[in-house]
Scaffold this active site. Structure first.
Site, PDB file in Angstrom:
ATOM      1  N   ASP A  17       0.845  -1.201   0.000  1.00  0.00           N
ATOM      2  CA  ASP A  17       0.000   0.000   0.000  1.00  0.00           C
ATOM      3  C   ASP A  17       0.881   1.252   0.000  1.00  0.00           C
ATOM      4  O   ASP A  17       0.596   2.231  -0.692  1.00  0.00           O
ATOM      5  CB  ASP A  17      -0.910  -0.014   1.235  1.00  0.00           C
ATOM      6  CG  ASP A  17      -1.628  -1.345   1.374  1.00  0.00           C
ATOM      7  OD1 ASP A  17      -2.495  -1.628   0.536  1.00  0.00           O
ATOM      8  OD2 ASP A  17      -1.288  -2.125   2.290  1.00  0.00           O
ATOM      9  N   HIS A  72      -4.825  -3.448   6.231  1.00  0.00           N
ATOM     10  CA  HIS A  72      -4.594  -3.702   4.805  1.00  0.00           C
ATOM     11  C   HIS A  72      -5.937  -4.115   4.199  1.00  0.00           C
ATOM     12  O   HIS A  72      -6.230  -5.294   3.990  1.00  0.00           O
ATOM     13  CB  HIS A  72      -3.553  -4.804   4.589  1.00  0.00           C
ATOM     14  CG  HIS A  72      -3.449  -5.199   3.144  1.00  0.00           C
ATOM     15  ND1 HIS A  72      -2.969  -4.357   2.172  1.00  0.00           N
ATOM     16  CD2 HIS A  72      -3.799  -6.335   2.496  1.00  0.00           C
ATOM     17  CE1 HIS A  72      -3.040  -4.949   0.999  1.00  0.00           C
ATOM     18  NE2 HIS A  72      -3.539  -6.153   1.166  1.00  0.00           N
TER      19      HIS A  72
END
Ligand code: NAD
Ligand code: LMR
Length: 326
Positions: A160, A188
């Site tokens: 990410d 996440h």
């Protein structure tokens, strides 16, 4: 070679991330060009043959740093003496499966793996959980390894972080090397908060308009996993493997002065994040330890988004607690 090989266990070795990851580990990109590695591959019995095929290809790479490959279908053996554990194998969500079902199915994987790490891993063990839901899977494994310091268990949000770097670099028209101090907070998952609040470009604060942040940057980064699945018909693999390499390399070798990265680490309560959950924070790495960056001012916009993602993690923790998985 002067150094003894480092034992690296990779679970889900026959999967698509495994296929992208193992060759990079063997080539020295995980730990450095002077560090020999021994690979310990863990698979479920039905996938051992495929893992053997990957091991044949690893042999065929004639990697100078690859000191051996062993394949297991038993976690106790796979984690025996291991220094670095990359927990990639997980139970994917199938049709009709609720979030709770997914957490339960993964509990059946990460509980025994945590126990095996507790029983047999080397004293310097470092664990990265990649398999989804990564943060809570890491929490399950960690809670079954009471003799291992909790900070040795981490979850991957480096992908990410890298996605955020890539999006901002495109927007500003600068190379990623010019960008510093981005951060991923929380889970996440699509609730994650990619923050540019403290980001710098060429040493100066990043200035981007709020509308772009809210309607483009944040959703693009947070939903990138789904967009890759939509485009490729398969979830991200090479980029996930690359981020796993980055996560461990940084953990072992440190973050550069004046910058940080992002990782899912056990919360010590910093920034009001519930203590004990594994949440993404801005982190620095030094002397083989990830530390949460302290003392950052959090504006109201960031506060609301961090709180929302942390609330999801707390809910996941409560679910696995109710299921008796932690
Ligand atoms: P995949 O299905 O191609 O491979 C998974 C492998 O894990 C399979 O070979 C399977 O046999 C194995 N496996 C299942 N249970 C196991 C167990 N108990 N022990 C050992 N191996 C086991 O999946 P993939 O594309 O390689 O993805 C792996 C995981 O990583 C998925 O959960 C995916 O959602 C996740 N992922 C995470 C991120 C992240 O940023 N954290 C990014 C991408 C993918
Ligand atoms: C990703 O971020 O690419 C993956 O976690 C997506 C997924 O659901 O496997």
């Amino acid at each position: 070679m002067t150094q003894a090989p480092v034992n690296v266990t990779v679970t889900g070795a026959a999967g698509q991330i495994g296929y992208a990851l193992l060759f990079r580990i063997a080539s020295g990109q995980l730990l450095g060009q002077d560090v020999p590695v021994k690979l310990r591959l863990l698979e479920i019995p039905q996938a051992v043959k495929a893992a053997e095929g990957t091991a044949m290809e690893l042999d065929d790479g004639a990697f100078p740093l690859l000191a051996g490959i062993d394949i297991f279908d038993d976690p106790k053996q796979a984690f025996e003496g291991t220094n670095i554990a990359l927990l990639v194998g997980a139970r994917p969500r199938s049709k009709g499966m609720e979030r709770g079902d997914l957490l339960e199915a993964n509990g059946g994987i990460f509980k025994p793996q945590g126990e095996a790490i507790n029983a047999g891993a080397a004293s310097d063990i470092k664990v990265l959980v990649v398999g989804n839901p990564a943060n809570t899977n890491a929490l399950i494994a960690q809670s079954h390894a009471p003799d291992v310091p909790a900070d040795r268990f981490t979850a991957m949000t480096r992908l990410d972080h890298n996605r955020a770097l890539a999006q901002l670099s495109k927007k500003l028209g600068v190379p990623v090397t010019e960008l510093k101090k981005l951060a991923i907070w929380g889970n996440h998952s699509a609730t994650q908060y990619p923050s540019v609040q403290h980001a710098e470009v060429g040493g100066k604060p990043v200035e981007v308009d709020q509308a772009w942040l809210e309607s483009d940057f944040i959703p693009t980064v947070a939903k990138r996993g789904a967009a890759i699945i939509e485009a490729r018909g398969l979830s991200s693999a090479a980029s996930a493997a690359s981020a796993a390499i980055d996560h461990v390399y940084t953990w072992v070798n440190g973050t550069p002065e004046g910058d940080w990265t992002s990782a899912g680490v056990v919360s010590d309560g910093s920034y009001g994040v519930a203590e004990g959950i594994i949440s993404s924070f801005p982190v620095t790495a030094k002397d083989g330890k990830y530390e949460i960056v302290q003392g950052l001012e959090i504006d109201d916009f960031s506060r609301a988004r961090i709180d929302a993602s942390v609330a999801e993690l707390v809910e996941e923790r409560d679910t696995v607690q109710k299921l008796g998985l932690i």
